[in-house]
Design a protein around this motif. Structure first.
Motif, PDB file in Angstrom:
ATOM      1  N   GLY A   1      27.184  40.430 -47.506  1.00 49.27           N
ATOM      2  CA  GLY A   1      27.877  41.037 -48.624  1.00 49.27           C
ATOM      3  C   GLY A   1      28.608  40.050 -49.508  1.00 49.27           C
ATOM      4  N   LEU A   2      28.505  38.774 -49.193  1.00 45.76           N
ATOM      5  CA  LEU A   2      29.238  37.760 -49.952  1.00 45.76           C
ATOM      6  C   LEU A   2      28.890  37.759 -51.433  1.00 45.76           C
ATOM      7  CD1 LEU A   2      31.138  35.326 -49.939  1.00 45.76           C
ATOM      8  CD2 LEU A   2      29.186  33.902 -49.378  1.00 45.76           C
ATOM      9  N   CYS A   3      27.657  38.084 -51.778  1.00 45.93           N
ATOM     10  CA  CYS A   3      27.199  37.990 -53.171  1.00 45.93           C
ATOM     11  C   CYS A   3      27.446  39.276 -53.956  1.00 45.93           C
ATOM     12  CB  CYS A   3      25.720  37.656 -53.194  1.00 45.93           C
ATOM     13  SG  CYS A   3      24.704  38.988 -52.512  1.00 45.93           S
ATOM     14  N   THR A   4      28.262  40.167 -53.435  1.00 47.98           N
ATOM     15  CA  THR A   4      28.482  41.470 -54.076  1.00 47.98           C
ATOM     16  C   THR A   4      29.071  41.343 -55.474  1.00 47.98           C
ATOM     17  OG1 THR A   4      28.829  42.512 -51.922  1.00 47.98           O
ATOM     18  CG2 THR A   4      29.672  43.693 -53.854  1.00 47.98           C
ATOM     19  N   VAL A   5      28.462  42.036 -56.413  1.00 43.78           N
ATOM     20  CA  VAL A   5      29.017  42.249 -57.756  1.00 43.78           C
ATOM     21  C   VAL A   5      28.856  43.742 -58.031  1.00 43.78           C
ATOM     22  CG1 VAL A   5      28.424  39.933 -58.575  1.00 43.78           C
ATOM     23  CG2 VAL A   5      26.843  41.826 -58.998  1.00 43.78           C
ATOM     24  N   TRP A   6      29.472  44.215 -59.091  1.00 43.14           N
ATOM     25  CA  TRP A   6      29.307  45.620 -59.477  1.00 43.14           C
ATOM     26  C   TRP A   6      28.375  45.700 -60.672  1.00 43.14           C
ATOM     27  CZ3 TRP A   6      34.998  47.803 -59.860  1.00 43.14           C
ATOM     28  CH2 TRP A   6      35.594  47.771 -58.606  1.00 43.14           C
ATOM     29  N   VAL A   7      27.458  46.635 -60.613  1.00 44.90           N
ATOM     30  CA  VAL A   7      26.625  46.971 -61.765  1.00 44.90           C
ATOM     31  C   VAL A   7      27.006  48.398 -62.143  1.00 44.90           C
ATOM     32  CG1 VAL A   7      24.287  47.332 -62.623  1.00 44.90           C
ATOM     33  CG2 VAL A   7      24.750  45.444 -61.047  1.00 44.90           C
ATOM     34  N   ASP A   8      27.558  48.542 -63.335  1.00 45.63           N
ATOM     35  CA  ASP A   8      28.089  49.840 -63.767  1.00 45.63           C
ATOM     36  C   ASP A   8      28.974  50.456 -62.678  1.00 45.63           C
ATOM     37  OD1 ASP A   8      26.948  49.679 -66.256  1.00 45.63           O
ATOM     38  OD2 ASP A   8      25.204  50.902 -65.741  1.00 45.63           O
ATOM     39  N   ASP A   9      29.874  49.624 -62.154  1.00 46.34           N
ATOM     40  CA  ASP A   9      30.891  50.014 -61.162  1.00 46.34           C
ATOM     41  C   ASP A   9      30.335  50.366 -59.783  1.00 46.34           C
ATOM     42  OD1 ASP A   9      32.912  49.563 -63.003  1.00 46.34           O
ATOM     43  OD2 ASP A   9      32.875  51.638 -63.731  1.00 46.34           O
ATOM     44  N   ILE A  10      29.089  50.051 -59.534  1.00 45.70           N
ATOM     45  CA  ILE A  10      28.501  50.288 -58.202  1.00 45.70           C
ATOM     46  C   ILE A  10      28.230  48.928 -57.553  1.00 45.70           C
ATOM     47  CG2 ILE A  10      26.512  51.214 -56.945  1.00 45.70           C
ATOM     48  CD1 ILE A  10      26.289  53.291 -59.245  1.00 45.70           C
ATOM     49  N   PRO A  11      28.782  48.688 -56.338  1.00 51.81           N
ATOM     50  CA  PRO A  11      28.541  47.407 -55.676  1.00 51.81           C
ATOM     51  C   PRO A  11      27.059  47.214 -55.335  1.00 51.81           C
ATOM     52  CG  PRO A  11      30.320  48.613 -54.578  1.00 51.81           C
ATOM     53  CD  PRO A  11      29.669  49.558 -55.549  1.00 51.81           C
ATOM     54  N   ILE A  12      26.558  46.036 -55.643  1.00 49.98           N
ATOM     55  CA  ILE A  12      25.175  45.687 -55.284  1.00 49.98           C
ATOM     56  C   ILE A  12      25.169  44.245 -54.753  1.00 49.98           C
ATOM     57  CG2 ILE A  12      24.092  47.248 -56.950  1.00 49.98           C
ATOM     58  CD1 ILE A  12      23.806  43.682 -57.761  1.00 49.98           C
ATOM     59  N   LEU A  13      24.122  43.899 -54.057  1.00 55.43           N
ATOM     60  CA  LEU A  13      23.965  42.519 -53.594  1.00 55.43           C
ATOM     61  C   LEU A  13      23.236  41.754 -54.689  1.00 55.43           C
ATOM     62  CD1 LEU A  13      22.901  43.204 -49.890  1.00 55.43           C
ATOM     63  CD2 LEU A  13      25.179  42.631 -50.774  1.00 55.43           C
ATOM     64  N   SER A  14      23.930  40.869 -55.350  1.00 54.35           N
ATOM     65  CA  SER A  14      23.339  40.185 -56.497  1.00 54.35           C
ATOM     66  C   SER A  14      22.159  39.297 -56.088  1.00 54.35           C
ATOM     67  CB  SER A  14      24.388  39.358 -57.234  1.00 54.35           C
ATOM     68  OG  SER A  14      24.918  38.358 -56.395  1.00 54.35           O
ATOM     69  N   CYS A  15      22.136  38.858 -54.839  1.00 60.31           N
ATOM     70  CA  CYS A  15      21.046  37.969 -54.407  1.00 60.31           C
ATOM     71  C   CYS A  15      19.719  38.715 -54.286  1.00 60.31           C
ATOM     72  CB  CYS A  15      21.399  37.297 -53.087  1.00 60.31           C
ATOM     73  SG  CYS A  15      21.455  38.420 -51.688  1.00 60.31           S
ATOM     74  N   SER A  16      19.761  40.032 -54.228  1.00 58.05           N
ATOM     75  CA  SER A  16      18.508  40.768 -54.097  1.00 58.05           C
ATOM     76  C   SER A  16      18.305  41.753 -55.249  1.00 58.05           C
ATOM     77  CB  SER A  16      18.464  41.507 -52.754  1.00 58.05           C
ATOM     78  OG  SER A  16      19.511  42.443 -52.681  1.00 58.05           O
ATOM     79  N   TYR A  17      19.005  41.517 -56.354  1.00 61.20           N
ATOM     80  CA  TYR A  17      18.923  42.411 -57.514  1.00 61.20           C
ATOM     81  C   TYR A  17      18.161  41.689 -58.617  1.00 61.20           C
ATOM     82  CZ  TYR A  17      20.682  45.904 -60.869  1.00 61.20           C
ATOM     83  OH  TYR A  17      20.801  46.909 -61.789  1.00 61.20           O
TER      84      TYR A  17
END
Ligand code: FES
Length: 111
Positions: free
Chosen positions: A1-17
């Motif tokens: 979960g270290l790479c978590t960012v929000w996309v439209d206020d929903i947490p996502i794993l940026s490394c797999s987005y």
């Protein structure tokens, strides 16, 4: 979960987005949540849940999201919401205490 960012206020794993999916969406990183991150960080420090800090950015992103989404989440809700956040240092007990206390504070209780 270290790479978590929000996309439209929903947490996502940026490394797999896939970056193309983010076009036109609102992206929030930890830097965009400084005030709340500092507040939760103080709870984490008080409860002894901050050790090496490697996992902290992702944990903080998800805890702030959790607090915004649920009022007074149960321990089970917290554990389910943070299932992807792995910490090699704390054993989770201190983090869980900090999260529960942080989630119990009301926005108007902020210091
Ligand atoms: Fe070290 Fe979580 S505090 S990995």
């Amino acid at each position: 979960g270290l790479c978590t960012v929000w996309v439209d206020d929903i947490p996502i794993l940026s490394c797999s987005y896939i970056a193309m999916r983010a076009e036109g969406k609102n992206i929030t990183t930890l830097e965009g949540l400084k005030k709340e991150a500092l507040e939760f960080g103080s709870f984490l420090a008080t409860e002894g849940g901050d050790q090496c800090g490697f996992c902290s950015p992702g944990l903080i992103m998800n805890v702030i999201s959790l607090k915004r989404k649920f009022k007074n989440p149960t321990e089970e809700m917290i554990q389910n919401y943070l299932m992807g956040n792995l910490c090699r240092c704390t054993g989770y007990s201190a983090q869980l205490r900090a999260i529960k206390k942080y989630c119990e504070t009301n926005d108007h209780d902020k210091f």
